[in-house]
Scaffold this active site. Structure first.
Site, mmCIF file in Angstrom:
data_model
loop_
_atom_site.group_PDB
_atom_site.id
_atom_site.type_symbol
_atom_site.label_atom_id
_atom_site.label_comp_id
_atom_site.label_asym_id
_atom_site.label_seq_id
_atom_site.Cartn_x
_atom_site.Cartn_y
_atom_site.Cartn_z
ATOM 1 N N ASN A 17 0.803 39.679 5.614
ATOM 2 C CA ASN A 17 0.846 39.027 6.923
ATOM 3 C C ASN A 17 0.322 39.947 8.015
ATOM 4 O O ASN A 17 -0.437 39.538 8.900
ATOM 5 C CB ASN A 17 2.287 38.629 7.267
ATOM 6 N N ARG A 40 9.665 28.182 12.007
ATOM 7 C CA ARG A 40 9.561 29.273 11.044
ATOM 8 C C ARG A 40 9.004 30.550 11.674
ATOM 9 O O ARG A 40 9.492 31.638 11.426
ATOM 10 C CB ARG A 40 8.648 28.870 9.877
ATOM 11 N N HIS A 57 -7.768 19.456 11.020
ATOM 12 C CA HIS A 57 -6.619 20.001 10.301
ATOM 13 C C HIS A 57 -5.730 18.894 9.744
ATOM 14 O O HIS A 57 -4.802 19.162 8.986
ATOM 15 C CB HIS A 57 -5.823 20.900 11.266
ATOM 16 N N ARG A 109 -9.832 29.169 8.202
ATOM 17 C CA ARG A 109 -9.932 30.628 8.192
ATOM 18 C C ARG A 109 -9.685 31.227 6.810
ATOM 19 O O ARG A 109 -8.703 30.926 6.152
ATOM 20 C CB ARG A 109 -8.961 31.223 9.209
ATOM 21 N N TYR A 155 5.031 25.994 -0.824
ATOM 22 C CA TYR A 155 5.142 25.536 0.558
ATOM 23 C C TYR A 155 5.992 24.274 0.594
ATOM 24 O O TYR A 155 5.821 23.380 -0.229
ATOM 25 C CB TYR A 155 3.767 25.195 1.141
ATOM 26 N N HIS A 172 6.825 24.718 5.832
ATOM 27 C CA HIS A 172 5.494 24.366 6.337
ATOM 28 C C HIS A 172 5.422 22.957 6.908
ATOM 29 O O HIS A 172 4.497 22.630 7.638
ATOM 30 C CB HIS A 172 4.468 24.524 5.200
ATOM 31 N N ARG A 192 -7.955 23.106 2.967
ATOM 32 C CA ARG A 192 -7.876 24.158 1.949
ATOM 33 C C ARG A 192 -7.557 23.495 0.614
ATOM 34 O O ARG A 192 -6.782 22.549 0.552
ATOM 35 C CB ARG A 192 -6.773 25.180 2.264
#
Length: 726
Positions: free
Chosen positions: A67, A581, A452, A422, A485, A609, A392
């Site tokens: 991270n 989160r 997204h 990204r 997730y 998530h 993704r």
């Protein structure tokens, strides 16, 4: 002013004037970068949680290190660019880029030090249970025999020993690249030179050693092993000093909004990213200062960008050690359930969805149902069209294969592939080309907006009419991350939702602004206004003396307009509970400003998530009359103003109850993996009050079927009501 000083000045307001002053001050916000560092501190704290098995503690340590790398590659890199260009514009909390950067670097240095400290403790604990990381000075003669063979066969051929002199300039070190720097002395004449060995990324980092009859799993790091064989690489030289270093480079992409070919533009930008500026250099504490300064000069690194590490570099790579065969030191394996509702209909997704809406809760329920939905659509001769967003996905994506299969079968297939995801840009370019070769119509959305939203749509001929089945998700179409997730997959054949999804696809592919949708909302046009209107409604309910409540669950709460609206709601008496989160720029629990706002963060076995937004609508929460949404959007300016995101209402009574009374309530009452966010942005672990039962939300979901997916066979096993009104 640094963040610590700014926080020190945020005093609890003593009266109405002080409350008003704080409500109008930038200090009503927590700095987003500092809030993120607090989040990563929580991740590191899980590496110290003795309730987790040892290798899971190591996994959390690895995650916190990874991270931090990404944080530097993007956020710190962006701030450095602003400082370099002389930008003085403060962030919403009032700090300039240079003030933020100074605070971040100090906090990051402490975090890195604490990570290394935790590694030393874990190293000792792991050795006690038979997993040993050996230093170069600890290798035995038996080890050397094994290492010599491994070095010659697997490492030596890919190493390039490089002297540094005018004829051999300092080489390029890639992002996250390891190198061994050396001070050498020629034995023949005592002449010194500096040298470098780039450590290849494609060679395994941890080399297995003999167990020496103990049964232990013994390893040595690649860099330690190379250090044992320097004489093979530089014969005739003695080592005067040596040390490992690692660089982190600016990895953000800058994309021009005027582009004739978006794919070529991204390919060029990706090549440029490899040569981004070095923004952090980590150096082994054993490296002599003279050698460290030489490397820093060659890399163009300033003193405040050098982090001297008294331990092992690249802790993120310890994820490789977590994979060793020691199930006793890991979480018990969990196999996701397949929704019984689908099984009740013989595996026919369309039949099950047509009967009633279904909400699948990942990772507790298998992502295979999403794959099966698309495979069935690809193979069903009555399906005439499929539309899909891809942000993704996995390296061997069954989603991509299903879309290609559908196109090859002659169906009309459209895929929105987001090139701006990204660190997945290269993979998405590859998927786009593979899909185009299969006959899929591939579009890339907007240059200025990142798409997204998570949408899938299958149009099926049923008799004389066309029926549309849709999937609306909070997470990516990624079978691997769907195992860890927590996300929601909503399946419906509701014609109103289906028409909204079709209009959103038309917006993405043809720039046809959807305007006000019938049920859903989409950013950047209508999502934020929809949420603000609901907050305003709750304020009016509170003022009228009716129950007023808001429950929010998302990854980040940053948007100033949303935060100010929540402050106004708190002042009016609305009870606001937030499950955030990561980043939270709202200061909870300040009398007069946010005394009715509670913020918690859950960090545990699975990565939270899903995004859920709930409003009491004059009935309080939970209530069958509440307004409930699931969304792909976090509450950040980038999501609300610069992305295509979706907000989907949940109206089916069973799914509504599942989201509100089961999922949200379980998250709110968790007292095992939860942290309470404090007014200064820091957090404290939540522990059960005296007499309160321990409750772990993740464990609850692993052992209780979801309401909408349980099927007839589980009808009598409905989970008990979790809610205790506070």
């Amino acid at each position: 002013m640094n963040e610590a000083a700014a926080l020190a000045e945020v005093e609890i307001p003593a009266g109405a004037a002080e409350v008003l002053a704080l409500a109008q001050s930038p200090q009503r916000f927590i700095n987003r970068e500092i809030s993120w560092l607090h989040f990563n501190r929580r991740v590191l704290e899980e590496a110290e949680n003795r309730n987790h098995p040892l290798l899971e503690q190591l996994r959390f340590l690895s995650i916190s290190a990874n991270n931090l790398d990404e944080f530097f590659m993007v956020r710190v890199a962006g701030l450095k660019e602003q400082v370099r260009e002389g930008v003085q514009t403060p962030s919403p909390d009032g700090l300039t880029p240079s003030e933020q950067l100074a605070t971040i670097l100090a906090s990051a240095a402490q975090l890195i030090s604490d990570q290394q400290g935790r590694w030393l403790e874990l190293r000792h604990d792991l050795a006690g249970v038979g997993i040993v990381l050996v230093d170069g000075v600890e290798v035995t003669a038996e080890d050397l025999v094994v290492l010599d063979r491994h070095f010659l066969n697997h490492v030596f051929p890919v190493l390039t020993p490089l002297a540094i002199d005018p004829a051999h300039p300092f080489p390029f070190i890639p992002n996250l690249g390891f190198s061994l720097a050396l001070q050498l002395v020629r034995q023949a004449d005592g002449r010194g030179m500096n040298a470098l060995i780039r450590i290849p990324a494609k060679v395994e980092r941890f080399i297995r050693l003999p167990d020496l009859g103990t049964g232990a799993l013994r390893f040595i790091t690649l860099e330690q092993m190379i250090g044992l064989f320097i004489s093979r690489l530089f014969p005739g030289y003695a080592v005067k000093g040596q040390g490992v270093f690692r660089v982190v480079r600016d990895s953000d992409l800058e994309i021009e909004e005027e582009a004739e070919d978006l794919v070529r533009l991204f390919e060029t930008a990706l090549k440029q990213r490899r040569y981004g500026e070095v923004i952090r250099m980590e150096a082994d504490a054993a490296m002599p200062a003279e050698l460290r300064n030489f490397v820093a000069r060659e890399l163009g690194v300033n003193d405040d960008e050098i982090f001297v590490v008294g331990g092992v570099l690249a802790l993120n790579e310890f994820s490789q050690l977590v994979s060793v065969d020691r199930p006793d030191l890991k979480f018990q394996a969990y196999n996701a359930r397949f929704p019984e509702r689908i099984r009740d209909h013989g595996g026919d997704c369309f039949l099950a969805i047509r009967e009633k809406d279904i909400l699948v809760h990942h990772p507790y329920e298998s992502f295979d149902v999403v794959v099966q939905f698309l495979r069935q659509a690809a193979r069903d001769p009555n399906v005439v069209a499929i539309k899909q967003t891809l942000y993704r996905t996995s390296s061997d994506s069954p989603i991509v294969k299903a879309l290609a299969e559908a196109a090859e079968a002659g169906k009309s297939v459209t895929a929105l592939v987001e090139l701006k995801a990204r660190f997945d840009e290269e993979a998405n370019i590859r998927w786009a080309r593979d899909l185009e070769r299969a006959g899929v119509q591939v579009v890339f959305g907007f240059i200025e907006l990142k798409t997204h939203g998570k949408l899938s749509m299958a149009v099926r001929r049923e008799g004389a009419q066309l029926a549309t089945y849709v999937h609306v998700g909070t997470g990516n179409y990624h079978p691997i991350t769907a195992r860890i997730y927590t996300d929601l997959s909503f399946f419906t054949a509701d014609p109103v939702i289906a028409q909204d999804v079709a209009r959103i696809f038309n917006f993405i592919t043809g720039y046809a602004t959807p305007g006000e949708l019938d049920a859903m909302a989409v950013s950047p046009t209508g999502l934020k206004p929809r949420l603000l209107n609901h907050i305003a409604d709750e304020i009016e309910f509170a003022k009228a003396g009716r129950p007023a409540a808001i429950w929010l669950k998302c990854n980040s709460l940053v948007d100033p307009e949303i935060i100010d609206a929540l402050y106004e709601a708190s002042a009016a008496g609305v009870q606001v509970d937030c499950i955030i989160r990561g980043i939270c720029c709202l200061r909870p629990g300040i009398p007069g400003l946010s005394e009715n706002i509670r913020v918690k963060s859950i960090v545990g076995r699975f990565l939270e998530h899903s995004r859920v937004y709930c409003f009491g609508a004059g009935h309080g929460l939970p209530s069958p009359n509440a307004v409930v949404y699931i969304s792909s959007a976090d509450l950040m300016p980038r999501n609300l103003d610069r992305r295509v995101e979706t907000l989907c209402p949940i109206t089916n009574p069973t799914v509504h109850e599942q989201v509100l009374d089961q999922i949200m309530v379980a998250n709110l009452i968790d007292n095992q993996q939860s942290w309470r966010v404090l007014p200064d942005g820091s957090s404290e672990r939540i522990v059960p009050a005296p007499g309160e039962e321990p409750f772990n939300a993740h464990q609850y979901f692993m052992t209780n079927p979801s309401l909408s997916g349980r099927g007839k066979s589980l009808k009598d096993s409905s989970p008990r009501s979790l809610f205790v009104r506070r």
